[in-house]
Design an enzyme around this catalytic site. Structure first.
Site, PDB file in Angstrom:
ATOM      1  N   HIS A 147      21.505 -42.725 -32.029  1.00 31.77           N
ATOM      2  CA  HIS A 147      22.723 -42.700 -32.776  1.00 31.77           C
ATOM      3  C   HIS A 147      23.920 -41.988 -32.227  1.00 31.77           C
ATOM      4  CE1 HIS A 147      19.717 -43.924 -35.600  1.00 31.77           C
ATOM      5  NE2 HIS A 147      20.471 -44.281 -36.554  1.00 31.77           N
ATOM      6  N   GLU A 312      14.716 -51.883 -43.805  1.00 33.90           N
ATOM      7  CA  GLU A 312      15.937 -51.802 -44.617  1.00 33.90           C
ATOM      8  C   GLU A 312      16.755 -53.120 -44.011  1.00 33.90           C
ATOM      9  OE1 GLU A 312      17.163 -47.335 -44.702  1.00 33.90           O
ATOM     10  OE2 GLU A 312      17.231 -47.968 -42.752  1.00 33.90           O
ATOM     11  N   CYS A 330      25.002 -48.164 -48.539  1.00 38.26           N
ATOM     12  CA  CYS A 330      25.830 -48.240 -47.332  1.00 38.26           C
ATOM     13  C   CYS A 330      25.992 -49.715 -46.891  1.00 38.26           C
ATOM     14  CB  CYS A 330      25.149 -47.427 -46.048  1.00 38.26           C
ATOM     15  SG  CYS A 330      25.593 -45.768 -46.099  1.00 38.26           S
ATOM     16  N   CYS A 406      23.342 -40.817 -45.299  1.00 38.32           N
ATOM     17  CA  CYS A 406      24.389 -41.577 -44.989  1.00 38.32           C
ATOM     18  C   CYS A 406      25.066 -42.244 -46.183  1.00 38.32           C
ATOM     19  CB  CYS A 406      23.685 -42.733 -44.251  1.00 38.32           C
ATOM     20  SG  CYS A 406      22.351 -43.706 -45.269  1.00 38.32           S
TER      21      CYS A 406
END
Lengths: 635, 635
Positions: A147, A312, A330, A406
């Site tokens: 990331h 996800e 998100c 997040c």
């Protein structure tokens, strides 16, 4: 600095493009002053943002940055993308400052900005967790999961928001230094660069924003490269198939969204930014098709995105289970960001409708009425006996923070920048996309200033009064979005077509929009197997849900009587004031628990009649966490 | 060796207990000689087992063991539980040898047994991957994920099968040495042992079997300890909540199954073994309740277990999506193992019914007609546009092996030992549980030998003829299971109650069982939201499915006309010979693809009438991988 290039903008807004069909009205140009959203924004500012700073301290995110800056000793704590939570929080602070400047916010911002700046390496690199865990030599060696670009993207977004809203350049300097380092490092190998992409998009949107802010075309070029490099299976053998990372099909060839939902919509939003700034119509057409396919086959009635817990991710077409809906908060935010860019690019009311649905339902369900408790996962059904088997399980109830945090700061930055989604301007028109009590003051180039005051009790009532307080004398127009659901809407008593912008030329005085607020009982395309023979209740922009605490009968066994009349009433004491719906239902399943559940003959029970009471879906799990359903079986 | 204790048995059978209500008829006592299963067992012996050995070589499982034995140099390959695939294969070879002894099998067995024996450490420890990756000091340091006990369990099961079926003791010696090492290492800390449990059960069943084989009570005691130690949250912070590992609730307090489905049913089977051998009625009662709850709320109509991809786990009550059913083949096998032990313990026909459903549907779907291609995941629906996003995805079609290859050798050992599930004996009776063409020759203590010949075209036809070839002169009885679905069954023309054993005292000559073979159109308890207003077709023990290749219309859009007549016919050329079902259906959804799928008004389309053709579910994906549904919407 050299002369300001064309692309530059000073609009206080996420995605402040000057290139699209429409130009966004930034924060302070559009201002929410009351009604439904104002108290939510107030709680965001007064409670969520300060609590967020505490959480970032407690969870170790700030400590990681301090350690990376050489202050103190210790190991990195938390997930590899921990820095990004700090950046999203900083972005929220910046937007909030634009809405409502305060010394307190500025102090908080400067305190954290200084920590971030100190953690940056000499050459521009910045990622505290990778630095601490893998050292300088570990940089970009595990980009699929590290990331590093994802964190850089959120940093850049925060920096852009900060300079746009507060004028502070400190974070922007950090962002530019980091972006220059990325430009020097990534790209085509023939240019002596690393042909590699981050497993998690967001850098694309961010680099385009930095280009808009600085005019440096290298940022736009790198964003374009990241968008185009993806989809060629660069990411192999990393625990998921390439599709998880949106790396199976090149963005120009994709006909749908797939894989990890947040990654997919962030990438699509970034690709839309690239299409906008490079005037790439072919790319925009592809993105239109992808959005349409997502909206018609992979979106929940709540606007929630991402059907599967596994990865996800988006499911197959029409795979939209209510109970195991992942529908990450998100993902709704990313969906809003994508739709917003598509709206600016195309001017199509369809995207403003989509924003409304996601905003009032899939997104808003992710935050408590208090503003400080969150859902990561937003299902459309919770059974009474549901067992929480995961930190993120909604059966746990809302939580103040998550190991993977997040969503909370993502919600904060969205609420703080919400005013920016209300309105935009074309060459001779002002568009209102979302209806909220507030003021819009914008300049129409070659015309002059338009000032509008909006009064409404939306979403509870359908009347919206727009008062023209100031207007140019040259021909201009006001365009009001008539939602697709609003068949029978009127403007000043005249019919206004649903799913379009209703244009009023040179209005003066009060413009009266009336949206029909009859409850809608909606079914689903039979291909959505998961909710066959069930209905959902909608009123205005809101999707409703039944929650155990309001029912006489067991929610698991509740049926709605077909063609039942649905009544509505406003309960100002309930859940900060909501309009509730009531209808007749039945309870009982005609089946004995404890026996084999699959057998011959009809299972339809003719149970006792009961009243069914529904509340807006967004408000569920604010009193207790019990059984809940959006989709009610008919029978 | 000292005198053989009571518990010892020489029955060639998995779970060869002498303590239950019924004693299993082992391999060779019960023999399948023709009909439905014989060709499947032949393909297992002639193709699957040899191919399996090749796969174990290619995938590195055997190489890992050689390296651990000091033969050659290199790193371990594959998942940490790679050894267990070898052991399951060895177990399959042993059972197959009992059915049909051959030098070739013996050679294969001895070759691999020698490799295993060489890999064992001096003190009895044996796990090649942990040894190679972490060295001796890494032993048991990561027991939650290392599968060291899991591998030990499968080794012990193979060793017991080997000695029972071939008389070879070499693997048993390895197993005893390993078991003694485990006994010395694990248990209560006050005894100076390590209070720790493996993340994946199976050692419990295995240690009880070793106790049955050797009479060494320490093995039974350690199995009991492993069963009781679990459920107290020993396993914390290992990437899943304790429930995933069946470690949230002690086995005696659990009211359901939860978490990883294979782990849960393996543990339950082991607990049943413990309850059987220690005559623990309280534990058995708890297990009865758990099984009943699983069967009534967490089992697919196919007998498939485990609703969720996430964690390969059981879902909440009634959470049984057709499309994302995980229903791992290994879970069906574990379910059969648990049900078999419950059947032996209780004598309740309910468990034999459960075995039948799992065997013909959830289990058998996991292996191709060729015997050498497998499904890991067994959904009840695949959409036409399904995209494979995972190595295990059924959208890929059947595969010859998997990175995680637990299922293929598990299927092999199950098919090879299938004869052992046919029959059992009580003090004065012989019970037939499953109907297959074959011979049963058993001794009734204090009575004498009973020899039965079974002739049947089951599951295609409902007639089963049992010929008594030999029988004692003392009073004995034959008990025939009448499946729960078989309302209207007769024995020698007399009514026989469904869901029971029909007892015939001292039969002679031919006993004619007639099971009703009308097609059953079954619905679901409305709590099973995923298949609301849909029906499944069943005939005899088989659940049916519609597959795209057989349809005129798109399977995704197919509806079955309510109360449609269902015809059946046997097609001997199709799919190795199957009885197919045909009925009238409709196609068309009344909804335009590409539009918002949730709206007001009925979505029911009155489409064109089409013929719908269904094949047995187990046979799907043997011609092509296309759309498939077990549950057909009504309308």
């Amino acid at each position: 600095m050299s002369a300001v290039p064309d692309a530059r903008t000073t609009v206080r807004n996420p995605a402040a493009t000057g290139r699209g069909r429409w130009r966004p009205a930034g924060l302070r140009e559009a201002r929410i002053t009351g009604g439904f959203w104002a108290p939510r924004q107030l709680r965001n500012a007064e409670h969520a943002i300060p609590a967020g700073q505490d959480q970032l301290e407690t969870a170790g995110n700030l400590q990681n940055l301090r350690l990376a800056a050489g202050i103190g000793e210790g190991e990195a704590i938390g997930p590899v993308f921990a820095d990004s939570d700090v950046y999203k929080w900083l972005e929220a602070v910046a937007w909030e400052y634009a809405r409502n400047p305060s010394e307190n916010l500025l102090e908080r911002q400067r305190e954290l900005t200084a920590i971030v700046a100190a953690a940056q390496r000499e050459d521009g690199y910045l990622d505290s967790v990778v630095k601490l865990r893998q050292g300088d030599e570990g940089r970009y060696t595990q980009l699929v999961w590290s990331h590093e670009h994802y964190c850089a993207g959120h940093l850049i977004q925060a920096a852009v928001a900060q300079v746009r809203c507060t004028g502070d350049r400190e974070l922007l300097d950090v962002a530019i230094k980091l972006a220059d380092h990325l430009v020097a490092t990534f790209g085509d190998t023939e240019d002596d660069k690393t042909r590699d992409i981050d497993g998690h998009p967001v850098i694309e949107m961010a680099l385009v924003e930095l280009y808009r802010e600085t005019g440096t075309s290298a940022y736009l070029e790198l964003a374009t490269w990241f968008v185009e490099a993806r989809g060629h299976g660069i990411i192999q053998n990393h625990g998921h198939e390439p599709g998880y990372f949106s790396d199976r099909v090149p963005v120009r060839e994709a006909t749908t969204v797939e894989g990890h939902a947040v990654r997919a919509v962030y990438l699509a939003a970034g690709a839309t930014d690239v299409a906008l700034e490079t005037d790439d119509r072919a790319l925009l057409d592809v993105l239109k098709q992808q959005f349409a396919h997502m909206w018609s086959t992979k979106t929940y009635v709540t606007g929630g995105l991402g059907a599967r817990w596994e990865g996800e991710s988006f499911g197959d077409e029409y795979e939209l289970p209510a109970d195991r809906a992942y529908a990450e908060t998100c993902a709704a935010i990313g969906g809003i960001q994508w739709a917003w860019r598509m709206l600016l690019a195309t001017g199509d009311a369809f995207y403003a409708d989509a924003i409304e649905r996601m905003l009032y339902n899939g997104f808003l369900a992710g935050v408590s009425l208090s503003g400080t408790e969150y859902f990561y996962v937003n299902p459309l059904q919770l059974r009474g006996a549901a067992h929480p088997d995961n930190n993120r399980s909604p059966a746990h109830g809302r939580r103040g923070w998550f190991d993977c945090a997040c969503c909370p700061p993502n919600i904060m930055r969205t609420l703080a920048s919400l005013d920016g989604y209300l309105a935009s301007t074309g060459s001779d028109a002002v568009q209102l996309h979302q209806y909220a009590e507030g003021v819009v003051t914008v300049d129409l180039p070659d015309h002059g200033t338009v000032e509008l005051e909006i009064q409404t009790a939306y979403p509870w009532e359908g009347a919206v009064t727009v008062t023209v307080k100031r207007a140019p004398s040259t021909p201009w127009a006001l365009e009001l979005r008539i939602p697709q659901w609003a068949e029978g809407a009127t403007v000043n008593g005249e019919p206004a077509a649903a799913g379009t912008y209703h244009r009023i030329s040179q209005p003066t005085g009060k413009v009266a929009l009336q949206l029909p607020m009859a409850t809608r009982v909606v079914g689903a395309d039979p291909r959505v197997d998961a909710v066959r023979d069930s209905v959902a209740l909608e009123r205005g922009p809101l999707v409703y849900a039944v929650e155990q605490i309001d029912q006489q009968a067991n929610v698991d066994d509740l049926h709605l009587i077909p063609d039942a009349t649905v009544a509505h009433s406003h309960e100002s004491e309930l859940l900060d004031g909501v309009t509730v719906l009531t209808a007749r239902g039945r309870t009982g399943t005609g089946h004995t628990p404890g026996t084999w559940p699959f057998r011959e003959g009809s299972m339809d029970g003719v149970g006792e009649e009961v009243e069914v009471k529904a509340i807006p879906y967004y408000a569920w799990a604010n009193r207790e966490v019990g059984a809940m359903r959006v989709w009610l079986p008919r029978g």
